[in-house]
Design an enzyme around this catalytic site. Structure first.
Site, PDB file in Angstrom:
ATOM      1  N   SER A 159      -4.317  -7.114  -0.571  1.00 33.90           N
ATOM      2  CA  SER A 159      -5.525  -7.394  -1.345  1.00 33.90           C
ATOM      3  C   SER A 159      -6.119  -8.751  -0.943  1.00 33.90           C
ATOM      4  O   SER A 159      -6.493  -8.951   0.203  1.00 33.90           O
ATOM      5  CB  SER A 159      -5.208  -7.329  -2.840  1.00 33.90           C
ATOM      6  OG  SER A 159      -6.384  -7.327  -3.615  1.00 33.90           O
ATOM      7  N   ASP A 209      -8.507   3.601  -4.621  1.00 31.57           N
ATOM      8  CA  ASP A 209      -8.501   2.209  -5.060  1.00 31.57           C
ATOM      9  C   ASP A 209      -9.752   1.905  -5.883  1.00 31.57           C
ATOM     10  O   ASP A 209     -10.864   1.952  -5.367  1.00 31.57           O
ATOM     11  CB  ASP A 209      -8.452   1.290  -3.836  1.00 31.57           C
ATOM     12  CG  ASP A 209      -8.163  -0.155  -4.196  1.00 31.57           C
ATOM     13  OD1 ASP A 209      -8.487  -0.573  -5.319  1.00 31.57           O
ATOM     14  OD2 ASP A 209      -7.613  -0.867  -3.338  1.00 31.57           O
ATOM     15  N   HIS A 241      -4.824   0.819  -6.180  1.00 29.24           N
ATOM     16  CA  HIS A 241      -4.707  -0.534  -5.627  1.00 29.24           C
ATOM     17  C   HIS A 241      -3.235  -0.929  -5.621  1.00 29.24           C
ATOM     18  O   HIS A 241      -2.755  -1.668  -6.490  1.00 29.24           O
ATOM     19  CB  HIS A 241      -5.534  -1.505  -6.467  1.00 29.24           C
ATOM     20  CG  HIS A 241      -5.786  -2.827  -5.782  1.00 29.24           C
ATOM     21  ND1 HIS A 241      -6.511  -2.942  -4.625  1.00 29.24           N
ATOM     22  CD2 HIS A 241      -5.403  -4.086  -6.112  1.00 29.24           C
ATOM     23  CE1 HIS A 241      -6.581  -4.211  -4.261  1.00 29.24           C
ATOM     24  NE2 HIS A 241      -5.907  -4.925  -5.147  1.00 29.24           N
TER      25      HIS A 241
END
Length: 314
Positions: A159, A209, A241
């Site tokens: 991320s 996601d 995610h």
């Protein structure tokens, strides 16, 4: 690419989703108590997973966690990868705690401020230069202290940590062995001036996601390759995610490809004869040789034990 809503409650929900997905998926799927080839050390928020025999190291991977997490979030992943790459050292730094605009200004571990994920907001990444410099410093320290070339190093991240790794890795003066981006994106695109156009990139991303959606991953690949980057693999996985075992298997395969075993790159270590007693004891502790050091009193005995370990005699 705009978030579906600017509502504060929705942003709180997304933050919880991101943080819980990162931590829970990593910690519940992969659990390791000990390794015979590596030792895990924790110091000031940084976790290091390194070969017990320091002389066996010939590669380095730096892993950066996501927003709101810490180095602990990927410690078990590093240990899993280390079990497959016994010659590799893994360094996992923890981001500084600072206010995050997208989190209503509340402080949390973050590599830089996130105002939003739409293109305009994504240009405002306060703190990004500092975190970039920190990663560059880690790589430089490893290179200067051990002689390990940059071509035997990989930056990886999840991320926000993946975004930092992408932004940093391609703008280095030296070319790395590769980059691993998981559920990441390109931050501050207008400031991005890549110098290393042939560095291999593996980008794994969840097709479900809700935080950094897959369309943003596709846009990231398009933006990076538009600069002339030639080796960018983007692969989707049916996950939100987070990371998955299937995705990490691909990561392991990529790392083994760009960092294959090669004894000619073994690091240059300080001669035990030139080490202080404190350094010798630290090396013995790290190597798990405490039982063999019982009863040793003279510095010469510690020197011999460390040297024998490096030579594979114990």
């Amino acid at each position: 690419m705009r978030l579906p809503s600017r509502h504060l409650g929705y942003k709180r929900l997304l933050h919880r989703l991101a943080l819980s997905a990162t931590v829970l998926s990593n910690r519940s799927v992969f659990a390791f108590s000990s390794m015979s080839t590596h030792s895990t050390e924790r110091s000031n928020g940084t976790i290091t997973v390194a070969p017990r025999n320091e002389a066996a190291q010939s590669a380095l991977v730096v892993i950066c966690h996501g927003l709101g997490d810490s180095a602990e979030g990927f410690a078990d992943v590093a240990e899993m990868l280390a079990s497959k790459m016994p010659y590799t050292k893994f360094i996992l730094p923890t981001a500084p705690t600072q206010p995050v605009t997208m989190n209503m200004g509340m402080p949390m571990p973050s590599w830089y401020d996130i105002v939003g994920l739409d293109e305009r907001s994504n240009e405002n990444c306060k703190g990004l230069p500092d975190s970039r410099a920190r990663l560059e410093g880690i790589l430089k320290t490893e290179h200067e202290s051990t002689g390990l070339p940059y071509s035997r190093m990989v930056l990886a991240g999840f991320s926000q940590g993946g975004a930092l790794s992408l932004f940093t890795g391609l703008q280095l003066e030296e070319s790395l062995a590769g980059l691993v981006i998981l559920s990441g994106y390109l931050p501050a695109a207008s400031q991005f001036k890549p110098k290393q156009l042939s560095t291999p990139i593996y980008h794994g991303h969840g097709s479900m996601d809700p935080m950094v959606n897959y369309a943003l991953a596709e846009k990231t690949k398009a933006a990076v390759t538009a600069h002339g980057v030639t080796d960018y693999t983007l692969e989707s996985f049916p996950i939100p995610h987070s990371v998955s075992p299937a995705e990490l298997q691909k990561v392991s395969a990529f790392l083994s490809k760009v960092l294959p075993p090669d004894d000619s790159f073994k690091i240059q270590l300080k001669d035990p004869k030139d080490m202080s007693v404190k350094e010798l004891k630290a090396a013995i502790r790290k190597a798990g040789l405490g039982n063999k050091a019982v009863g040793l009193m003279e510095k010469s005995e510690f020197i011999q034990l460390v040297q024998d370990h490096r030579d594979g005699k114990c």
